[in-house]
Scaffold this motif. Structure first.
Motif, PDB file in Angstrom:
ATOM      1  N   PHE A  86     -53.651  41.564 -18.208  1.00 14.04           N
ATOM      2  CA  PHE A  86     -52.928  42.158 -19.337  1.00 14.04           C
ATOM      3  C   PHE A  86     -52.938  43.668 -19.177  1.00 14.04           C
ATOM      4  N   HIS A 108     -56.634  44.572 -18.156  1.00 12.74           N
ATOM      5  CA  HIS A 108     -57.687  43.628 -18.478  1.00 12.74           C
ATOM      6  C   HIS A 108     -57.403  42.330 -17.735  1.00 12.74           C
ATOM      7  N   ALA A 161     -57.626  38.767 -17.333  1.00 12.27           N
ATOM      8  CA  ALA A 161     -57.995  37.635 -18.175  1.00 12.27           C
ATOM      9  C   ALA A 161     -58.256  36.382 -17.351  1.00 12.27           C
ATOM     10  N   LEU A 214     -66.402  29.794 -23.120  1.00 13.78           N
ATOM     11  CA  LEU A 214     -66.775  30.555 -24.307  1.00 13.78           C
ATOM     12  C   LEU A 214     -65.579  31.350 -24.797  1.00 13.78           C
ATOM     13  N   SER A 215     -65.720  31.919 -25.971  1.00 14.97           N
ATOM     14  CA  SER A 215     -64.636  32.719 -26.525  1.00 14.97           C
ATOM     15  C   SER A 215     -64.294  33.876 -25.581  1.00 14.97           C
ATOM     16  N   GLY A 216     -62.997  34.049 -25.341  1.00 14.22           N
ATOM     17  CA  GLY A 216     -62.567  35.134 -24.457  1.00 14.22           C
ATOM     18  C   GLY A 216     -62.556  34.773 -22.990  1.00 14.22           C
ATOM     19  N   ALA A 217     -62.888  33.513 -22.681  1.00 13.14           N
ATOM     20  CA  ALA A 217     -62.950  33.102 -21.271  1.00 13.14           C
ATOM     21  C   ALA A 217     -61.568  33.061 -20.626  1.00 13.14           C
ATOM     22  N   GLY A 218     -60.535  32.930 -21.427  1.00 12.68           N
ATOM     23  CA  GLY A 218     -59.181  32.881 -20.879  1.00 12.68           C
ATOM     24  C   GLY A 218     -58.529  31.513 -21.022  1.00 12.68           C
ATOM     25  N   LYS A 219     -59.108  30.652 -21.858  1.00 12.89           N
ATOM     26  CA  LYS A 219     -58.576  29.295 -22.008  1.00 12.89           C
ATOM     27  C   LYS A 219     -57.162  29.286 -22.563  1.00 12.89           C
ATOM     28  N   SER A 220     -56.983  30.020 -23.665  1.00 12.94           N
ATOM     29  CA  SER A 220     -55.645  30.035 -24.286  1.00 12.94           C
ATOM     30  C   SER A 220     -54.630  30.615 -23.323  1.00 12.94           C
ATOM     31  N   THR A 221     -55.024  31.689 -22.645  1.00  8.46           N
ATOM     32  CA  THR A 221     -54.110  32.315 -21.698  1.00  8.46           C
ATOM     33  C   THR A 221     -53.686  31.297 -20.642  1.00  8.46           C
ATOM     34  N   GLU A 248     -46.969  32.948 -21.672  1.00  7.93           N
ATOM     35  CA  GLU A 248     -47.438  34.050 -20.826  1.00  7.93           C
ATOM     36  C   GLU A 248     -46.975  33.780 -19.400  1.00  7.93           C
ATOM     37  N   GLU A 257     -57.375  24.287 -28.903  1.00  9.61           N
ATOM     38  CA  GLU A 257     -58.367  24.225 -29.989  1.00  9.61           C
ATOM     39  C   GLU A 257     -57.798  23.468 -31.179  1.00  9.61           C
TER      40      GLU A 257
HETATM   41  N1  LIG Z   1     -51.749  39.667 -25.310  1.00 18.49           N
HETATM   42  C1  LIG Z   1     -52.917  40.127 -24.813  1.00 18.49           C
HETATM   43  N2  LIG Z   1     -53.061  41.439 -24.485  1.00 18.49           N
HETATM   44  C2  LIG Z   1     -54.215  41.906 -23.985  1.00 18.49           C
HETATM   45  N3  LIG Z   1     -55.298  41.157 -23.765  1.00 18.49           N
HETATM   46  C3  LIG Z   1     -55.242  39.852 -24.064  1.00 18.49           C
HETATM   47  C4  LIG Z   1     -54.043  39.261 -24.608  1.00 18.49           C
HETATM   48  N4  LIG Z   1     -54.274  37.948 -24.817  1.00 18.49           N
HETATM   49  C5  LIG Z   1     -55.541  37.732 -24.427  1.00 18.49           C
HETATM   50  N5  LIG Z   1     -56.128  38.860 -23.969  1.00 18.49           N
HETATM   51  C6  LIG Z   1     -57.486  38.982 -23.442  1.00 18.49           C
HETATM   52  O1  LIG Z   1     -57.681  38.004 -22.455  1.00 18.49           O
HETATM   53  C7  LIG Z   1     -58.963  37.422 -22.582  1.00 18.49           C
HETATM   54  C8  LIG Z   1     -58.839  35.939 -22.682  1.00 18.49           C
HETATM   55  O2  LIG Z   1     -58.249  35.621 -23.914  1.00 18.49           O
HETATM   56  P1  LIG Z   1     -57.972  34.142 -24.374  1.00 18.49           P
HETATM   57  O3  LIG Z   1     -57.292  34.195 -25.696  1.00 18.49           O
HETATM   58  O4  LIG Z   1     -57.279  33.409 -23.303  1.00 18.49           O
HETATM   59  O5  LIG Z   1     -59.465  33.588 -24.548  1.00 18.49           O
HETATM   60  P2  LIG Z   1     -59.937  32.164 -25.069  1.00 18.49           P
HETATM   61  O6  LIG Z   1     -60.767  31.579 -23.986  1.00 18.49           O
HETATM   62  O7  LIG Z   1     -58.785  31.376 -25.540  1.00 18.49           O
HETATM   63  O8  LIG Z   1     -60.876  32.569 -26.268  1.00 18.49           O
HETATM   64  P3  LIG Z   1     -61.063  31.846 -27.697  1.00 18.49           P
HETATM   65  O9  LIG Z   1     -61.977  30.691 -27.481  1.00 18.49           O
HETATM   66  O10 LIG Z   1     -61.694  32.913 -28.519  1.00 18.49           O
HETATM   67  O11 LIG Z   1     -59.709  31.446 -28.187  1.00 18.49           O
HETATM   68  C9  LIG Z   1     -59.630  38.071 -23.762  1.00 18.49           C
HETATM   69  O12 LIG Z   1     -60.545  39.037 -23.297  1.00 18.49           O
HETATM   70  C10 LIG Z   1     -58.516  38.717 -24.517  1.00 18.49           C
HETATM   71  O13 LIG Z   1     -58.931  39.919 -25.102  1.00 18.49           O
END
Ligand SMILES: Nc1ncnc2c1ncn2[C@@H]1O[C@H](COP(=O)(O)OP(=O)(O)OP(=O)(O)O)[C@@H](O)[C@H]1O
Ligand SMILES: [Mg+2]
Lengths: 365, 227
Positions: A32, A39, A41, A60-67, A76, A187
């Motif tokens: 990103f 950053h 991800a 864990l939270s922020g691991a990048g799963k949603s991405t 994305e 989730e």
């Molecule tokens: N649009 C964006 N712009 C900048 N950084 C992003 C964006 N979307 C996600 N990130 C970053 O990418 C990383 C992964 O985010 P992501 O949402 O994929 O995590 P996650 O595993 O789904 O977490 P959670 O369990 O909290 O939902 C995070 O550090 C987040 O800050």
């Protein structure tokens, strides 16, 4: 970091002919860019998701799963590497082809994302609006979806008149309206209580078994993975730390993070709480060790412990024991203290290891 | 009853024909310029929301130009704007006075404000709803129609109510430029000829109009809000 496909995993696959992945991540990275720099991800992700399977992504939270799941339907785009869905490289699709592909992929979000000004029926109708269907066909489709998710009779309610679990059922019905070949769940159950979670997961599994839809399930709960997934990927800070069949990963987790996740779902994980609470049941004497055993054949447990006691002159005191079924196969485990001379304990544990029991000596705090 | 009215509003009774037609003129001015402005403000408001970087119709340069133009227009006081527009108004409508001459400056005067109201209303729609529609494979136009404009109805109704109230105010100001309507009536009789009751009656009718707009607005908002 590495892809830990153990050899036993391949023999577990039911189909012998090579299967074509419906979703393939080929060395995918996602960075990103924002005002204050870059950053990373996701880093160098490769994975195959096979048709009809339920593929879990845990981290864990922020691991990048949603991405990662959002790459599948193009919310994305990958910075490096290629996401291939049903044989199509996403980076090479034009806008129209991308939209066409998205109509075949349903998505369920944690926050349901129902349209608040529309009734349940209109929410489910939404993805059907561009379909070449007659009015009756549309209505029939909505009726059968409502029945599937157990919400018949609520079609005129508005989302704010429904409970969280009911809203999620509407979201599932909406995601399935177009008969998608892929269902993405980000989730989908995180905001729900355990009983509702179980019913939603059961529903998703039933749909998967009946329609053959491929499901990608993002979660931070190992219980969700255990409950419904066939395969799992463990993500940590944007990299894959472990990947394989859910059973193989429960039997033989390689990564510390995976083990932490597994302990949260197992009764044996409670030993950590007991240790932290200084529970008198686990005061360890000089000649004692605290051990955790895990075995995958249920018949071996009791005889092994008895055998070991008899043969090596050690005393075993079982503190916790657990047996559970993952994908219809049992995994058992116990936490016990073992007492005897250091030598005897060592040979006893070696004996267990030779019998394919995973042995872990818990260092005291 | 009529006696009381005649005692309190002698001049209004005397010029009642003109008074009644000026009520009608105000209603037409507000209705027609409001309707034209609604359409153009919806277009502009949608553009304001969808053209920023990362938006549905990302065109950051276009967004900045549009936003700047709206700010400039908004910062000009309406009476000056209307006066400055006289040549253009005459060229477009063939008249600078009366109802025909009043509508164009009112549209120009209210649209920047209205477009910002529409923008604010559409911004209340959570981005995850837009994402959901995107994930269904909708085209940008369908996302605008089915999510922004449809899910935004309660907030749009609120913004429209506020705008209509402002527009009633502007229509009265344009009375001083000979537009006709209640503002014109109040100035010609109440102000220039010291018939205070004419001013008072105009104020009462304008208040009733504002009250009516707010009443209708509230009904629409209440009927469409589902939160
Ligand atoms: N649009 C964006 N712009 C900048 N950084 C992003 C964006 N979307 C996600 N990130 C970053 O990418 C990383 C992964 O985010 P992501 O949402 O994929 O995590 P996650 O595993 O789904 O977490 P959670 O369990 O909290 O939902 C995070 O550090 C987040 O800050
Ligand atoms: Mg997430």
């Amino acid at each position: 970091m590495t892809h830990l496909f153990s050899p036993s995993l391949d023999s577990e696959r039911k189909h012998d002919e090579p299967r074509e992945a419906i979703i393939r991540f080929d060395k995918v990275s996602k960075t990103f860019r924002s005002g204050d720099g870059e950053h990373a991800a996701l880093h160098d992700i490769s994975a195959d998701i096979f048709p009809g399977s339920i593929f879990g992504i845990i981290g864990l939270s922020g691991a990048g799963k949603s991405t990662l799941v959002r790459l599948i339907n193009g919310i994305e785009q990958a910075t490096l590497g290629e996401v291939i869905v049903e044989g199509q490289k996403l980076s090479q699709l034009n806008a129209r082809q991308g939209r066409k592909l998205r109509t075949t992929i349903g998505m369920i979000f944690q926050s349901c994302n129902l349209m608040p000004s529309r009734t349940v029926r209109d929410n489910i109708l939404l993805p059907l609006q561009d379909k070449d269907l007659s009015r009756e066909e549309r209505e029939q489709r909505v009726d059968s979806l409502l029945e599937l998710v157990g919400l018949s009779g609520r079609e005129r309610a508005y989302p704010n008149e429904l409970s969280g679990g009911q809203q999620q059922r509407v979201a599932i019905a909406r995601a399935l309206a177009n008969n998608p070949r892929i269902l993405l769940c980000d989730e989908a159950t995180s905001a729900l209580d355990p009983a509702t979670t179980t019913s939603i997961l059961d529903l998703i599994r039933t749909i998967n078994r009946n329609t053959g839809v491929t499901v990608v399930m993002v979660t931070h709960q190992m219980s969700v993975i255990k409950h419904v997934c066939d395969e799992v990927m463990v993500l940590d800070h944007g990299t894959v730390v472990e990947q394989g069949s859910v059973y193989s990963i429960f039997v033989n987790p390689h990564d510390a993070l995976t083990r932490t996740f597994i302990e949260t779902t197992s009764n044996l994980g409670r030993i950590n709480d007991l240790i932290h609470a200084d529970n008198p049941a686990i005061t360890i004497g000089k000649r004692q060790r605290l051990i955790r055993l895990q075995y995958s054949k249920e018949d071996v447990s009791e005889p092994l412990v008895s055998l070991m006691t008899a043969r090596f002159g050690v005393l075993v005191n079982i503190l916790l024991s657990d047996i559970e079924s993952i994908g219809g196969r049992p995994i058992g485990g116990l936490v016990a203290t073992i007492e005897g001379s250091a030598e005897n304990i060592e040979s006893a544990l070696d004996f267990l290891r030779k019998k394919d029991v995973r042995v872990e000596v818990i260092e005291h705090v | 009853m009529f006696d009381i009215v005649a005692r309190w509003f002698p001049h209004v009774v005397e010029y009642r024909g003109e008074f009644i037609s000026s009520i009608w003129e105000t209603a037409v001015m507000v209705g027609v310029s409001g309707a034209i402005s609604l359409v153009s403000s919806l277009i502009l408001g949608v553009l304001l929301v969808t053209t920023p970087k990362g938006g549905l119709l990302a065109a950051p340069l276009c967004n900045r130009v549009l936003s700047y133009a709206i700010n400039v227009l908004r910062s000009v006081p309406f009476i000056i704007l209307a006066a400055a527009l006289v040549p253009l108004t005459r060229a477009l409508t063939g008249a600078a006075l009366g109802l025909r001459g009043a509508i164009f400056p009112l549209v120009v005067g209210i649209t920047p404000f209205f477009a910002r109201q529409v923008e604010a209303a559409l911004m209340t729609i959570p981005s995850n709803l837009i994402e959901t529609a995107y994930s269904m494979g909708f085209t940008p136009w369908k996302i605008i129609r089915r999510v922004y404009l449809r899910e935004g109805i309660p907030a749009l109704a609120k913004g429209t109510t506020i705008t209509m109230v402002s527009l009633i105010g502007l229509s009265a100001i344009s009375g001083s430029l000979g537009s006709g309507g209640l503002g014109d009536f109040a100035i010609r009789y109440g102000y220039q000829r010291f018939m205070f009751d004419a001013t008072l009656a105009s104020v009462i009718v304008l208040l009733c109009m504002v009250g009516f707009v707010e009443f209708v607005g509230k009904i629409v908002v209440d009927a469409t809000t589902r939160q």
